[in-house]
Scaffold this motif. Structure first.
Motif, PDB file in Angstrom:
ATOM      1  N   UNK A  79      31.371  48.285  32.964  1.00 48.77           N
ATOM      2  CA  UNK A  79      31.406  47.031  33.704  1.00 48.77           C
ATOM      3  C   UNK A  79      32.800  46.444  33.624  1.00 48.77           C
ATOM      4  N   UNK A  80      33.066  45.559  34.574  1.00 46.38           N
ATOM      5  CA  UNK A  80      34.356  44.872  34.607  1.00 46.38           C
ATOM      6  C   UNK A  80      34.162  43.515  35.258  1.00 46.38           C
ATOM      7  N   UNK A  81      35.074  42.618  34.940  1.00 42.43           N
ATOM      8  CA  UNK A  81      35.092  41.304  35.585  1.00 42.43           C
ATOM      9  C   UNK A  81      36.028  41.394  36.785  1.00 42.43           C
ATOM     10  N   UNK A  82      35.538  40.993  37.943  1.00 41.99           N
ATOM     11  CA  UNK A  82      36.324  41.203  39.167  1.00 41.99           C
ATOM     12  C   UNK A  82      36.359  39.952  40.017  1.00 41.99           C
ATOM     13  N   UNK A  83      37.360  39.917  40.923  1.00 44.48           N
ATOM     14  CA  UNK A  83      37.511  38.847  41.898  1.00 44.48           C
ATOM     15  C   UNK A  83      38.135  39.454  43.153  1.00 44.48           C
ATOM     16  N   UNK A  84      37.752  38.937  44.299  1.00 43.53           N
ATOM     17  CA  UNK A  84      38.267  39.452  45.566  1.00 43.53           C
ATOM     18  C   UNK A  84      38.715  38.294  46.448  1.00 43.53           C
ATOM     19  N   UNK A  85      39.848  38.499  47.150  1.00 45.62           N
ATOM     20  CA  UNK A  85      40.399  37.452  48.024  1.00 45.62           C
ATOM     21  C   UNK A  85      41.188  38.100  49.168  1.00 45.62           C
ATOM     22  N   UNK A  86      41.290  37.368  50.257  1.00 47.63           N
ATOM     23  CA  UNK A  86      42.101  37.804  51.395  1.00 47.63           C
ATOM     24  C   UNK A  86      43.536  37.363  51.195  1.00 47.63           C
ATOM     25  N   UNK A  87      44.454  38.240  51.627  1.00 46.90           N
ATOM     26  CA  UNK A  87      45.879  37.904  51.611  1.00 46.90           C
ATOM     27  C   UNK A  87      46.514  38.219  52.962  1.00 46.90           C
ATOM     28  N   UNK A  88      47.419  37.372  53.417  1.00 49.07           N
ATOM     29  CA  UNK A  88      48.063  37.566  54.721  1.00 49.07           C
ATOM     30  C   UNK A  88      49.372  38.359  54.554  1.00 49.07           C
ATOM     31  N   UNK A  89      49.651  39.160  55.607  1.00 49.09           N
ATOM     32  CA  UNK A  89      50.929  39.868  55.654  1.00 49.09           C
ATOM     33  C   UNK A  89      51.978  38.970  56.294  1.00 49.09           C
ATOM     34  N   UNK A  90      53.153  39.549  56.563  1.00 52.59           N
ATOM     35  CA  UNK A  90      54.191  38.776  57.247  1.00 52.59           C
ATOM     36  C   UNK A  90      53.711  38.332  58.617  1.00 52.59           C
ATOM     37  N   UNK A  91      52.863  39.163  59.211  1.00 49.26           N
ATOM     38  CA  UNK A  91      52.196  38.791  60.455  1.00 49.26           C
ATOM     39  C   UNK A  91      50.945  38.003  60.077  1.00 49.26           C
ATOM     40  N   UNK A  92      50.902  36.696  60.315  1.00 51.09           N
ATOM     41  CA  UNK A  92      49.775  35.880  59.856  1.00 51.09           C
ATOM     42  C   UNK A  92      48.430  36.323  60.439  1.00 51.09           C
ATOM     43  N   UNK A  93      48.442  37.082  61.512  1.00 47.31           N
ATOM     44  CA  UNK A  93      47.165  37.502  62.115  1.00 47.31           C
ATOM     45  C   UNK A  93      46.550  38.684  61.388  1.00 47.31           C
ATOM     46  N   UNK A  94      47.279  39.310  60.491  1.00 46.25           N
ATOM     47  CA  UNK A  94      46.787  40.488  59.767  1.00 46.25           C
ATOM     48  C   UNK A  94      46.478  40.086  58.316  1.00 46.25           C
ATOM     49  N   UNK A  95      45.261  40.420  57.878  1.00 47.40           N
ATOM     50  CA  UNK A  95      44.834  40.102  56.495  1.00 47.40           C
ATOM     51  C   UNK A  95      44.422  41.386  55.776  1.00 47.40           C
ATOM     52  N   UNK A  96      44.631  41.390  54.475  1.00 49.74           N
ATOM     53  CA  UNK A  96      44.266  42.517  53.608  1.00 49.74           C
ATOM     54  C   UNK A  96      43.404  41.975  52.466  1.00 49.74           C
ATOM     55  N   UNK A  97      42.323  42.683  52.177  1.00 56.05           N
ATOM     56  CA  UNK A  97      41.436  42.283  51.064  1.00 56.05           C
ATOM     57  C   UNK A  97      42.019  42.781  49.741  1.00 56.05           C
ATOM     58  N   UNK A  98      42.151  41.838  48.823  1.00 62.72           N
ATOM     59  CA  UNK A  98      42.666  42.173  47.482  1.00 62.72           C
ATOM     60  C   UNK A  98      41.478  42.173  46.508  1.00 62.72           C
ATOM     61  N   UNK A  99      41.309  43.265  45.779  1.00 59.88           N
ATOM     62  CA  UNK A  99      40.241  43.366  44.758  1.00 59.88           C
ATOM     63  C   UNK A  99      40.919  43.651  43.424  1.00 59.88           C
ATOM     64  N   UNK A 100      40.763  42.754  42.502  1.00 55.14           N
ATOM     65  CA  UNK A 100      41.345  42.904  41.157  1.00 55.14           C
ATOM     66  C   UNK A 100      40.207  42.810  40.137  1.00 55.14           C
ATOM     67  N   UNK A 101      40.138  43.745  39.215  1.00 54.40           N
ATOM     68  CA  UNK A 101      39.092  43.779  38.171  1.00 54.40           C
ATOM     69  C   UNK A 101      39.726  44.135  36.832  1.00 54.40           C
ATOM     70  N   UNK A 102      39.084  43.683  35.791  1.00 57.99           N
ATOM     71  CA  UNK A 102      39.556  44.006  34.439  1.00 57.99           C
ATOM     72  C   UNK A 102      38.369  44.474  33.621  1.00 57.99           C
ATOM     73  N   UNK A 103      38.500  45.664  33.049  1.00 52.57           N
ATOM     74  CA  UNK A 103      37.424  46.218  32.225  1.00 52.57           C
ATOM     75  C   UNK A 103      37.400  45.505  30.875  1.00 52.57           C
ATOM     76  N   UNK A 104      36.216  45.568  30.201  1.00 50.84           N
ATOM     77  CA  UNK A 104      36.044  44.910  28.903  1.00 50.84           C
ATOM     78  C   UNK A 104      36.415  45.803  27.741  1.00 50.84           C
ATOM     79  N   UNK A 105      36.823  47.024  28.024  1.00 51.01           N
ATOM     80  CA  UNK A 105      37.069  47.982  26.935  1.00 51.01           C
ATOM     81  C   UNK A 105      38.190  47.525  26.013  1.00 51.01           C
ATOM     82  N   UNK A 106      39.303  47.072  26.599  1.00 51.76           N
ATOM     83  CA  UNK A 106      40.429  46.649  25.777  1.00 51.76           C
ATOM     84  C   UNK A 106      40.063  45.428  24.936  1.00 51.76           C
ATOM     85  N   UNK A 107      39.376  44.464  25.604  1.00 47.92           N
ATOM     86  CA  UNK A 107      38.971  43.271  24.871  1.00 47.92           C
ATOM     87  C   UNK A 107      37.957  43.598  23.778  1.00 47.92           C
ATOM     88  N   UNK A 108      36.985  44.469  24.085  1.00 46.28           N
ATOM     89  CA  UNK A 108      35.971  44.829  23.085  1.00 46.28           C
ATOM     90  C   UNK A 108      36.577  45.614  21.934  1.00 46.28           C
TER      91      UNK A 108
END
Length: 468
Positions: A134-163
């Motif tokens: 399992x991991x803790x995750x968050x997802x958000x949209x980010x715009x490119x230099x062209x404001x009409x184009x968006x990219x989905x950003x998915x960032x997650x962090x596993x619990x292994x290092x913390x555990x």
């Protein structure tokens, strides 16, 4: 639990110290462990939100989706150095533009934060990126230099290092707790052992006290304040024991003396009678004299038996409300003939109710009246007085005469105590009359008192409580 503790007080307290330290350190360790876990989790969450903002900043400087594919190293470098970090960039049509790890078999199905909104902690969710992982995750949209184009950003962090970090920290805490408990037990043993040295010293002092050294006392100043009350109580017990032992020794000596006199008289009279033939009248006189001695011995044995039973609370009381004046008049009538023979008058005064055993009441007053008549000069008056008080009834017997010196008054109710030789020479007295009076009053929960002025008046007072 206490049943299984060792008998040694030092070892027992050392183990209790260790248990207290173990409990305290365990609670503190659990608190620190929980605090660290919360802080690590909070740090990971803030780091994930920070990564979203960092990738958004890079995307604004990226002209197109194709540039992301061609220059993936720019985005991978952001996650470099974070072994537990998983990053995906996905186009609006679902195409994976960048990923830094290949162990995630699926993408999280979570709500995506709009590009114009700053991510919050409420957007964080749990993602099972692989079987059993399992991991803790968050997802958000980010715009490119062209404001009409968006990219989905998915960032997650596993619990292994913390555990892993928490696991190492937990082992450190367990080691510290066990070491602290062991140190507490060892230090507790040393401290308690040193603290109990005064107790051992007191025990040695107590061991040196024997029947021949009852005058020795424990030193209360050499023990801690917590034990001073115990030492003082023990010394008080020794005081009472010494007093009782001295009274017992004196009683034994007095008893031997009082028994020796009649036995000596009987022996001498018998030897004289057997030394040569005697007339019948002489044998009758001898038997009469011997009978007086036997009666004296009988009274003495009966009195001693009564005192022994009274001391062991084997005398049953049958209390009743007695008319004090009527009882004193009855006693005065009984002694009237004896008093007239010696020229003494009896006078009864007062009125009150006495709560007492009738037989024992009469016996106590009879002993006082008998003594008063014996030591009242001819022509004197013995006064019997009853008076009602709020909490007690007073019975007093007063007589004029030679009186009793103040030095004898404290011991007047002791067994076989003699003020002078004249008292011991009386064949009608056993020396136990006043002791019996004191025992009767003790059975009633009352008190026997005496006051005397030499060559004036002697007064014996019996205090019977109104309620037992």
């Amino acid at each position: 639990m206490i049943r299984f503790l060792p008998h040694s007080l030092t070892t027992r307290l050392a183990l209790l110290f260790a248990a207290a330290a173990l409990l305290t350190l365990s609670v503190v360790g659990a608190y620190l462990y929980r605090s660290l876990a919360v802080q690590l989790q909070s740090r990971d969450e803030h780091e994930l939100i920070g990564k979203i903002e960092q990738y958004r900043h890079i995307l604004i400087e990226t002209p197109s989706v194709r540039a992301i594919i061609e220059h993936q190293h720019r985005f991978v470098d952001v996650a470099t150095g974070h072994d537990g970090l998983i990053v995906f960039l996905r186009a609006a049509d679902g195409q994976i533009l960048m990923r830094n790890r290949n162990d995630a078999v699926s993408l999280p199905d979570i709500e995506v934060v709009p590009a114009d909104r700053v991510p919050a902690e409420s957007a964080l969710q749990v993602w099972r990126y692989a079987p059993g992982k399992v991991a803790t995750t968050i997802s958000a949209w980010g715009r490119l230099a062209d404001p009409t184009t968006q990219v989905q950003i998915i960032v997650a962090r596993t619990a292994s290092e913390r555990m892993e970090l928490l696991g190492e920290y937990l082992m450190d805490i367990l080691g510290a707790v066990l070491a602290g408990a062991a140190c507490a037990a060892m230090l507790g043993f040393i401290v308690v052992r040193r603290s109990l040295r005064p107790v051992k010293a007191v025990a040695q002092q107590a061991h040196s006290i024997t029947a021949r050294r009852l005058d020795k006392r424990l030193d209360a100043s050499a023990v801690p304040s917590e034990l001073q009350a115990l030492v003082k109580s023990f010394n008080a017990v020794l005081d009472r024991l010494q007093e009782s032992f001295q009274r017992l020794s004196q009683f034994s000596a007095d008893l031997a003396h009082d028994l020796r006199t009649p036995l000596y008289n009987l022996t001498m009279q018998t030897q004289v009678a057997l030394s040569k033939p005697r007339a019948e009248e002489e044998y009758v006189a001898l038997l009469g004299s011997g009978l007086e001695e036997y009666e004296r011995l009988t009274r003495m044995v009966e009195s001693m038996l009564f005192l022994a039973r009274a001391d062991n609370a084997q005398v049953a009381l049958s209390r009743s409300a007695l008319d004090g004046k009527e009882e004193l008049q009855r006693i005065a009538e009984y002694f009237e003939g004896i008093a007239e023979d010696v020229g003494v008058r009896l006078d009864v005064e007062g009125s009150a109710t006495v709560n007492a055993d009738p037989a024992l009441f009469r016996r106590a007053v009879n002993n006082l009246v008998s003594n008063a008549i014996r030591y009242t000069p001819s022509g004197g008056t013995v006064s019997l007085h009853v008076e009602q008080k709020p909490t007690s009834t007073l019975i007093s017997v007063s007589n004029p005469g030679q009186g009793i010196d103040a030095e004898h008054l404290p011991r007047l109710f002791d067994r076989f105590y003699r003020v002078d030789e004249a008292r011991s020479q009386s064949t009608s007295s056993t020396g136990l009359g006043l002791a019996i009076v004191a025992s009767i009053m003790k059975l009633h929960g009352g008190q026997a008192m005496v006051s005397s002025t030499p060559n004036e008046m002697t007064t014996f007072t019996l205090l019977f409580p109104v309620k037992h």
